[in-house]
Design an enzyme around this catalytic site. Structure first.
Site, PDB file in Angstrom:
ATOM      1  N   GLU A  76       8.207  -8.392  -1.287  1.00 42.46           N
ATOM      2  CA  GLU A  76       7.510  -8.200  -2.580  1.00 42.46           C
ATOM      3  C   GLU A  76       7.745  -6.744  -2.755  1.00 42.46           C
ATOM      4  OE1 GLU A  76       3.881  -6.822  -5.096  1.00 42.46           O
ATOM      5  OE2 GLU A  76       4.701  -6.214  -3.109  1.00 42.46           O
ATOM      6  N   ASP A 109      -3.134  -9.994  -3.911  1.00 40.70           N
ATOM      7  CA  ASP A 109      -2.608  -8.850  -3.702  1.00 40.70           C
ATOM      8  C   ASP A 109      -3.568  -7.648  -3.568  1.00 40.70           C
ATOM      9  OD1 ASP A 109      -0.755  -6.932  -2.957  1.00 40.70           O
ATOM     10  OD2 ASP A 109       0.693  -7.291  -4.772  1.00 40.70           O
ATOM     11  N   HIS A 136       1.960 -11.635  -0.545  1.00 43.71           N
ATOM     12  CA  HIS A 136       3.246 -11.143   0.147  1.00 43.71           C
ATOM     13  C   HIS A 136       2.878 -10.637   1.278  1.00 43.71           C
ATOM     14  CE1 HIS A 136       2.664  -6.703  -0.193  1.00 43.71           C
ATOM     15  NE2 HIS A 136       2.182  -6.893  -1.256  1.00 43.71           N
ATOM     16  N   HIS A 142       0.241   2.686  -0.119  1.00 45.53           N
ATOM     17  CA  HIS A 142       1.399   2.744   0.354  1.00 45.53           C
ATOM     18  C   HIS A 142       1.507   3.999   1.211  1.00 45.53           C
ATOM     19  CE1 HIS A 142       3.691   0.028  -2.765  1.00 45.53           C
ATOM     20  NE2 HIS A 142       2.915  -0.426  -2.224  1.00 45.53           N
ATOM     21  N   ASP A 156      -2.701  -3.590   1.476  1.00 48.62           N
ATOM     22  CA  ASP A 156      -1.417  -4.125   0.840  1.00 48.62           C
ATOM     23  C   ASP A 156      -0.477  -4.890   2.008  1.00 48.62           C
ATOM     24  OD1 ASP A 156       0.321  -4.684  -1.161  1.00 48.62           O
ATOM     25  OD2 ASP A 156       0.576  -2.404  -1.244  1.00 48.62           O
TER      26      ASP A 156
HETATM   27 ZN   LIG Z   1       1.076  -5.392  -2.353  1.00 52.65          ZN
END
Ligand SMILES: [Zn+2]
Length: 458
Positions: free
Chosen positions: A295, A325, A243, A397, A255
């Protein structure tokens, strides 16, 4: 057992992946040049253009597939403990929290935020903000934040506050709902969350005040795809995907700048190899490359592609789907639902031992990345067992997911291993990884205890 890759092919892949790597340039362009790139945002569009141009410059036939979506954008947020001794809490909203919130409510501690924890808290959750951990005791399946939100909504909570697992003021975003969520959901720093928890444990009744404004608008993301055609049109294809979208808080370096650059670098390395070889030495199957959109907001891009292929009768042509990923240092293969590694990947792991690959194979299913739609349809899925290092999970994140955390040698090794794997699988006369029957998919899901998670996700 013979080697799956001829020695000169292996050497060409390793040289192009390591000695003449372009991974650092690509990752810098993506992370510093474009930055955080949620699907449907301006940066998301720029990233898609960049991926398309990169693939075309490398000589591949590339195209895009558009996908309508609702783009959510965070606005001002203030979360604080009310009262004369109140203080502002270090927090970020989960994506798709409501657009306008002005709320004052008491807190209730729901432990780890599992279904059993919400059940134990019972009516105490109603009208309150539920505070829970991000993690569960070792060995248990950790519910996705969407499952925690669903449980909070069912129990009548006014909001959900998830206590970050990482110390040092790290808060994490993520998606918790398909479309706009009925109640606000936030991540709170470990330090602030633990203080709230201690206050509750001593009989205190802290009241929180939350105000936030967010925006949402219809937009579009695009999957970016490219093919290197195989020798035999009947031999189907092997796909390598990652992604391209990321969260807005940082640069999406781990990420999923990592996976995106791995796929683009594999395309460059194998494109060069493809062009340098006579027709009869090219793999029978087509090599397909995919940079998935959206994603992070629910696996939308890869799921849309999988559905479209299934409806058009093209899914059966997919011999295997590789997913990258947050791929770190490659050590082995993840082959959900497969019985063994198959002769090709077992032999390849031995050939790639100087790069750190070993015989380890994990067969247990997992969810929440772009392999999911393919895995549930029975397509053989391949990923690398490739940990990110001791700090790997820490910045997930959060604002800390930046270029300076990336281990470049590990990234180059992952490109070499991924390229060798894709080429070897496309070059098999008969595929060594079988498709899974619907019964085999069901027992794989049950063996990994994922039935509940799939139900929560609809
Ligand atoms: Zn990811």
């Amino acid at each position: 057992m013979g080697n799956p890759l001829p020695q000169d092919t292996l050497e060409a892949i390793i040289a192009a992946s390591l000695a003449t790597s372009e991974a650092a340039e690509r990752l810098t362009e993506l992370c510093d040049g474009i930055g955080g790139r949620p699907a449907g945002s301006e940066a998301g569009r720029r990233a898609e253009e960049w991926a398309l141009e990169t693939l075309r410059r490398q000589g591949l036939a590339a195209w895009t597939e558009p996908l309508p979506l609702l783009h959510w954008d965070r606005g001002p947020l203030d979360l604080r403990v009310d009262g004369p001794l109140g203080w502002p809490l270090d927090s970020v909203a989960h994506a798709y929290s409501p657009l306008a919130v002005d709320l004052s409510a008491e807190l209730v501690d729901v432990g780890h935020g599992r279904a059993v924890d919400f059940a134990a808290a019972g009516e105490a959750v109603r009208g309150r903000i539920a505070l829970c951990d991000e993690e569960v005791p070792a060995g248990e399946r950790n519910p996705h934040r969407s499952e925690r939100l669903a449980a909070a909504v069912t129990r009548g909570a006014a909001g959900l506050l998830i206590l970050s697992s990482a110390a040092g003021g790290i808060t994490r975003t993520g998606v918790c709902h398909r479309g706009l969520a009925p109640i606000p959901s936030l991540s709170v720093s470990r330090e602030d969350g633990l203080r709230l928890r201690r206050l509750l444990a001593r009989g205190g009744r802290p009241r929180l005040r939350l105000s936030m404004q967010n925006r949402a608008e219809p937009s579009e993301g695009r999957n970016v795809l490219a093919d290197l055609p195989g020798r035999d049109p009947e031999a189907g294809l092997v796909l390598a995907g990652a992604h391209l979208d990321s969260w807005d808080l940082a640069q999406g370096a781990a990420d999923n700048g990592l996976g995106s650059v791995i796929v683009l670098e594999i395309a460059r390395v194998l494109g060069q190899l493809h062009a340098s070889l006579a027709e009869e030495r090219r793999p029978g199957a087509t090599l397909r490359f995919a940079l998935w959109t959206a994603e992070e907001i629910g696996l939308l891009g890869s799921t849309a592609y999988q559905r479209r292929e299934a409806e058009a009768g093209g899914l059966a042509r997919h011999r295997a789907v590789l997913n990258f990923d947050m791929t770190g240092n490659p050590e082995g293969y993840w082959l959900p639902g497969q019985a063994g590694a198959g002769a090709t990947l077992a032999g390849l792991a031995r050939q790639l031992a100087p790069l750190g690959m070993g015989p380890a194979v994990d067969h247990r299913a997992g969810l929440h990345s772009d392999h999911q739609a393919f895995m549930l349809a029975g397509v053989p899925v391949v990923a690398l067992l490739a940990p990110l290092g001791p700090d790997g999970g820490r910045y997930y994140h959060s604002r800390g997911d930046t270029l300076d955390k990336i281990d470049l040698p590990a990234l180059c090794r992952a490109v070499a291993v991924g390229a060798a794997t894709l080429w070897a699988l496309a070059d098999e006369t008969e595929p060594s990884l079988p498709w899974l029957s619907s019964e085999a998919v069901a027992s794989m899901v049950d063996a990994a205890g994922l039935r509940e998670a799939l139900t929560a996700l609809g």
